[in-house]
Design a protein around this motif. Sequence first.
Motif, PDB file in Angstrom:
ATOM      1  N   LEU A   1       0.473  -1.432  -0.025  1.00 48.28           N
ATOM      2  CA  LEU A   1      -0.253   0.134  -0.026  1.00 48.28           C
ATOM      3  C   LEU A   1       1.224   0.987  -0.205  1.00 48.28           C
ATOM      4  CD1 LEU A   1      -2.653   1.405  -0.326  1.00 48.28           C
ATOM      5  CD2 LEU A   1      -2.700   0.953   2.854  1.00 48.28           C
ATOM      6  N   PHE A   2       1.792   1.377   0.708  1.00 50.62           N
ATOM      7  CA  PHE A   2       2.978   2.417   0.606  1.00 50.62           C
ATOM      8  C   PHE A   2       3.397   2.741  -0.275  1.00 50.62           C
ATOM      9  CE2 PHE A   2       6.696   3.690   0.539  1.00 50.62           C
ATOM     10  CZ  PHE A   2       6.997   5.082   2.089  1.00 50.62           C
ATOM     11  N   VAL A   3       4.056   1.640  -1.004  1.00 47.03           N
ATOM     12  CA  VAL A   3       4.117   1.802  -2.757  1.00 47.03           C
ATOM     13  C   VAL A   3       3.475   2.287  -3.651  1.00 47.03           C
ATOM     14  CG1 VAL A   3       6.033  -0.066  -4.247  1.00 47.03           C
ATOM     15  CG2 VAL A   3       6.813  -0.046  -2.150  1.00 47.03           C
ATOM     16  N   ARG A   4       2.486   1.622  -3.474  1.00 49.04           N
ATOM     17  CA  ARG A   4       1.067   2.007  -4.210  1.00 49.04           C
ATOM     18  C   ARG A   4       0.799   3.581  -4.267  1.00 49.04           C
ATOM     19  NH1 ARG A   4      -2.355  -2.396  -3.159  1.00 49.04           N
ATOM     20  NH2 ARG A   4      -3.674  -0.625  -2.624  1.00 49.04           N
ATOM     21  N   THR A   5       0.621   4.099  -2.657  1.00 49.15           N
ATOM     22  CA  THR A   5      -0.106   5.633  -2.591  1.00 49.15           C
ATOM     23  C   THR A   5       1.633   6.171  -2.651  1.00 49.15           C
ATOM     24  OG1 THR A   5      -0.589   4.593  -0.708  1.00 49.15           O
ATOM     25  CG2 THR A   5      -0.506   6.586  -0.461  1.00 49.15           C
TER      26      THR A   5
ATOM     27  N   GLY B   1       0.350   3.563   7.752  1.00 50.58           N
ATOM     28  CA  GLY B   1      -1.682   3.908   7.322  1.00 50.58           C
ATOM     29  C   GLY B   1      -2.136   2.842   6.101  1.00 50.58           C
ATOM     30  N   THR B   2      -2.997   3.549   6.524  1.00 50.80           N
ATOM     31  CA  THR B   2      -4.169   2.811   5.711  1.00 50.80           C
ATOM     32  C   THR B   2      -5.357   3.857   4.868  1.00 50.80           C
ATOM     33  OG1 THR B   2      -5.884   1.318   6.261  1.00 50.80           O
ATOM     34  CG2 THR B   2      -6.303   3.303   7.915  1.00 50.80           C
ATOM     35  N   ASP B   3      -5.946   2.855   3.940  1.00 49.81           N
ATOM     36  CA  ASP B   3      -6.485   3.899   2.984  1.00 49.81           C
ATOM     37  C   ASP B   3      -8.097   2.995   2.723  1.00 49.81           C
ATOM     38  OD1 ASP B   3      -7.223   1.945   1.446  1.00 49.81           O
ATOM     39  OD2 ASP B   3      -6.240   2.096  -0.263  1.00 49.81           O
ATOM     40  N   LEU B   4      -8.407   2.866   4.442  1.00 49.67           N
ATOM     41  CA  LEU B   4      -9.388   1.947   4.726  1.00 49.67           C
ATOM     42  C   LEU B   4     -10.326   2.756   5.564  1.00 49.67           C
ATOM     43  CD1 LEU B   4      -8.593  -1.464   4.924  1.00 49.67           C
ATOM     44  CD2 LEU B   4     -10.031  -1.034   3.070  1.00 49.67           C
ATOM     45  N   ALA B   5     -11.594   3.642   4.996  1.00 42.07           N
ATOM     46  CA  ALA B   5     -12.399   4.162   6.111  1.00 42.07           C
ATOM     47  C   ALA B   5     -14.201   4.191   5.542  1.00 42.07           C
ATOM     48  CB  ALA B   5     -11.875   5.797   5.947  1.00 42.07           C
ATOM     49  N   ALA B   6     -14.513   3.274   4.849  1.00 39.41           N
ATOM     50  CA  ALA B   6     -15.776   2.445   4.312  1.00 39.41           C
ATOM     51  C   ALA B   6     -16.803   3.150   5.574  1.00 39.41           C
ATOM     52  CB  ALA B   6     -15.189   0.981   3.766  1.00 39.41           C
ATOM     53  N   PRO B   7     -17.787   3.203   5.258  1.00 38.29           N
ATOM     54  CA  PRO B   7     -19.114   2.946   6.083  1.00 38.29           C
ATOM     55  C   PRO B   7     -19.468   1.640   6.703  1.00 38.29           C
ATOM     56  CG  PRO B   7     -19.071   4.016   4.239  1.00 38.29           C
ATOM     57  CD  PRO B   7     -18.221   3.049   3.445  1.00 38.29           C
TER      58      PRO B   7
ATOM     59  N   ILE C   1     -13.255   5.380  11.998  1.00 40.69           N
ATOM     60  CA  ILE C   1     -12.102   5.975  12.223  1.00 40.69           C
ATOM     61  C   ILE C   1     -10.766   5.269  11.261  1.00 40.69           C
ATOM     62  CG2 ILE C   1     -10.887   6.759  14.021  1.00 40.69           C
ATOM     63  CD1 ILE C   1     -12.841   5.839  15.911  1.00 40.69           C
ATOM     64  N   ASN C   2     -10.313   6.447  10.831  1.00 39.76           N
ATOM     65  CA  ASN C   2      -8.479   6.371   9.961  1.00 39.76           C
ATOM     66  C   ASN C   2      -8.027   7.251  10.567  1.00 39.76           C
ATOM     67  OD1 ASN C   2      -6.986   5.669   8.151  1.00 39.76           O
ATOM     68  ND2 ASN C   2      -7.518   6.647   6.181  1.00 39.76           N
ATOM     69  N   ILE C   3      -6.997   6.382  11.079  1.00 37.76           N
ATOM     70  CA  ILE C   3      -6.327   7.362  12.028  1.00 37.76           C
ATOM     71  C   ILE C   3      -5.413   7.894  11.603  1.00 37.76           C
ATOM     72  CG2 ILE C   3      -7.371   7.225  14.740  1.00 37.76           C
ATOM     73  CD1 ILE C   3      -4.934   5.344  14.602  1.00 37.76           C
ATOM     74  N   HIS C   4      -4.857   7.314  10.961  1.00 37.52           N
ATOM     75  CA  HIS C   4      -3.161   7.290   9.844  1.00 37.52           C
ATOM     76  C   HIS C   4      -3.891   7.231   8.752  1.00 37.52           C
ATOM     77  CE1 HIS C   4      -1.170   7.981  13.086  1.00 37.52           C
ATOM     78  NE2 HIS C   4      -0.967   6.678  13.942  1.00 37.52           N
ATOM     79  N   PRO C   5      -3.903   7.833   8.420  1.00 37.35           N
ATOM     80  CA  PRO C   5      -4.616   7.875   6.162  1.00 37.35           C
ATOM     81  C   PRO C   5      -3.206   7.888   5.620  1.00 37.35           C
ATOM     82  CG  PRO C   5      -5.582  10.059   6.772  1.00 37.35           C
ATOM     83  CD  PRO C   5      -4.854   9.640   8.514  1.00 37.35           C
ATOM     84  N   ILE C   6      -2.539   6.691   4.358  1.00 34.80           N
ATOM     85  CA  ILE C   6      -1.848   6.326   4.112  1.00 34.80           C
ATOM     86  C   ILE C   6      -0.869   7.543   3.057  1.00 34.80           C
ATOM     87  CG2 ILE C   6      -3.058   5.895   1.629  1.00 34.80           C
ATOM     88  CD1 ILE C   6       0.318   4.134   3.386  1.00 34.80           C
ATOM     89  N   GLU C   7      -2.204   8.380   3.150  1.00 41.07           N
ATOM     90  CA  GLU C   7      -1.245   9.007   2.438  1.00 41.07           C
ATOM     91  C   GLU C   7      -0.514  10.127   3.093  1.00 41.07           C
ATOM     92  OE1 GLU C   7      -4.789   8.685   0.185  1.00 41.07           O
ATOM     93  OE2 GLU C   7      -4.257   8.810   2.297  1.00 41.07           O
ATOM     94  N   VAL C   8      -0.866  10.257   4.145  1.00 40.86           N
ATOM     95  CA  VAL C   8      -0.152  11.278   5.651  1.00 40.86           C
ATOM     96  C   VAL C   8       1.305  10.766   5.280  1.00 40.86           C
ATOM     97  CG1 VAL C   8      -0.020  11.669   7.814  1.00 40.86           C
ATOM     98  CG2 VAL C   8      -1.982  12.247   6.126  1.00 40.86           C
ATOM     99  N   THR C   9       1.244   9.012   5.673  1.00 38.62           N
ATOM    100  CA  THR C   9       2.173   8.303   6.287  1.00 38.62           C
ATOM    101  C   THR C   9       3.840   8.430   4.902  1.00 38.62           C
ATOM    102  OG1 THR C   9       1.340   6.927   6.836  1.00 38.62           O
ATOM    103  CG2 THR C   9       3.925   5.730   6.226  1.00 38.62           C
TER     104      THR C   9
END
Length: 346
Positions: free
Chosen positions: A28-32, A173-179, A327-335
């Motif tokens: 996920l890090f490399v893709r982002t 980080g994660t890119d998940l924040a699904a309802p 709760i997405n506390i650490h979005p991968i984009e920020v990481t």
Amino acid sequence: MEPKTFIILTPGFPKDEADTTCLPTQQLFVRTLSKLFPFLIIKVITLHYPDHASVYKWHGIDIYPLSGKSKKGIIRIALWYRCYQLIKKICGTNTLGILSFWCNETALIGKFFASRNHVTHKIWITGQDARASNKFVRWIKPHPDELVTMSDFLKAEFFKNHRINPSHVITNGTDLAAPSVKKDIDIIGAGSLIPLKQYNIFIEIVAVLAKNNPTISAVLFGHGPEEDSLKQRISRLGLEKNIQLKGEADHPTLMAWMNRSKVLLHPSSYEGYSTVCLEALANGCHVVSFTHAENDPIVHWHTVNEKEQMISVTERILQTESDYTPINIHPIEVTVKQMMTLFEKH
């Protein structure tokens, strides 16, 4: 902007785009990274997995496998030399830097090359490489500014064990924040079925909770050497209707099950920063664990000290909790942006 080469060294990497179970945090890090920094020419060198030596494309990125699995002694040192020569070949004249996943042989090679070629090198400490048993640290002799830990816990652990205080903390980080969908699964667990993860405690806790709640439902995802003994324990305790061992699942499938679950029960005895816990929070689960990654409290993450406390906290959540907000506390984009800032400043 002028294209720049960015090299990532890793022990393993997905063999193709469908291989979602292999190091999901790193892929996920490399893709982002590729999405956010399109001017980068990303090259990933993977030492051990997959077990072939043919360059291939993964989401448009060049992956260089060295097929070093199970190689030891002088052959292992030859592998490191091959890796060094490959870095030299693909590095180019305009290189932003080298990032080593884990403070082990990848970091040893990266450090050796970077120090001799005046290239910025960072080491991302992600888990057990912070432990005292990591003998590579004495060979690498990393500078504090070279070290990035994935959590506050790992920063303290690395300093305690190696007397070097890493300068940077950048969480995964994660890119998940699904309802969240309907929460029809009480408890979920996910991870390698190895002694470190202590899934025997997972089963024991469900057994206790089932005494007051005979219809309690739990699923456990993973594969490993403990699988047969866990099956036997479930049978011995008569929990076949309460606990399903689901085996290893691809990442989207695991996320779908997590989205249906109320509590991620994570009894592991050691974690750097468990991605599965972050993913659980982002899928609307509460997390109950023995380990903590950050110094500050995290909403919906309950850290406990012993099994009895884990039982009582889990039972309370299942009986009284109604808030399962993702709760997405650490979005991968920020990481990714935080990591690249360390390279850009050089």
